[in-house]
Design a protein around this motif. Structure first.
Motif, PDB file in Angstrom:
ATOM      1  N   CYS A  67     -52.900  18.778  48.874  1.00 57.62           N
ATOM      2  CA  CYS A  67     -51.601  19.294  48.433  1.00 57.62           C
ATOM      3  C   CYS A  67     -51.701  19.858  47.022  1.00 57.62           C
ATOM      4  O   CYS A  67     -52.466  19.350  46.193  1.00 57.62           O
ATOM      5  CB  CYS A  67     -50.569  18.158  48.394  1.00 57.62           C
ATOM      6  N   TYR A 123     -49.492  22.611  51.266  1.00 59.07           N
ATOM      7  CA  TYR A 123     -50.520  21.896  52.023  1.00 59.07           C
ATOM      8  C   TYR A 123     -51.595  22.851  52.535  1.00 59.07           C
ATOM      9  O   TYR A 123     -51.296  23.933  53.021  1.00 59.07           O
ATOM     10  CB  TYR A 123     -49.862  21.187  53.213  1.00 59.07           C
ATOM     11  N   CYS A 177     -45.469  16.878  50.496  1.00 67.18           N
ATOM     12  CA  CYS A 177     -46.649  17.631  50.068  1.00 67.18           C
ATOM     13  C   CYS A 177     -46.270  19.093  49.895  1.00 67.18           C
ATOM     14  O   CYS A 177     -45.788  19.731  50.823  1.00 67.18           O
ATOM     15  CB  CYS A 177     -47.733  17.472  51.137  1.00 67.18           C
TER      16      CYS A 177
END
Length: 173
Positions: free
Chosen positions: A52, A45, A42
């Motif tokens: 994400c 984040y 991700c």
């Protein structure tokens, strides 16, 4: 998606998120091994929304691999851009050639999604070869530093990366 796709989007929309301090450098192999049970990488984040800026999975075979990345752009709330980005391990890092990446729209894209797809594709191709190095992030996760063929970090070329066992929601950039 490696941050290559996120960097392309960041260049387009001026999206640059602050990154934590860098720790020691690690290889892609080490980073993936440490996250074997967490295959979803991700980018950028946001804990408050559990979302994400981009989501990637890596498939490594020998010194080559494929990154499958997803990116949501504004106006594409029920769809996303998917990128299949080949990469190879070189002395300067994990390198991708934007001209070799393949892009498509997934989900239920609006008619205007083609422009977003074209913009991301053109930005990746314009960047040419990008090479990534990986560092542990102070406080957790990793920092991905991307350099262009001149060895310079482009705008948005440092991204905080965290791994999760399940995919998080995509947040339009």
């Amino acid at each position: 998606m490696k941050p290559a796709l996120v960097i392309a989007a960041g260049l387009l929309v001026g999206c640059v998120a602050p990154v934590p301090e860098r720790g020691e450098q690690v290889s892609l192999r080490v980073m993936l091994a440490e996250n074997r049970v967490k295959p979803f990488a991700c980018n950028i984040y946001k804990p408050d929304t559990e979302s994400c800026g981009g989501l990637s999975q890596y498939h490594l075979r020998g010194n080559k691999g494929i990154e499958t990345g997803r990116l949501a752009l504004r106006g594409m709330s029920e769809s996303y851009v998917e990128a299949i980005i080949p990469f190879e391990e070189r002395a300067e890092g994990i390198c991708t050639d934007g001209a070799k990446a393949r892009f498509s729209s997934k989900g239920n894209p609006p008619a205007s999604a083609r422009w977003g797809l074209k913009i991301v594709r053109d930005a990746m191709r314009k960047q040419g070869v990008l090479c990534n190095t990986y560092y542990r992030a102070v406080g957790g996760g990793y920092i991905v530093v991307t350099k262009n063929s001149q060895g310079k970090i482009p705008y948005g070329g440092e991204v905080h990366l965290r791994f999760f066992s399940t995919p998080k929601a995509l947040r339009p950039l």
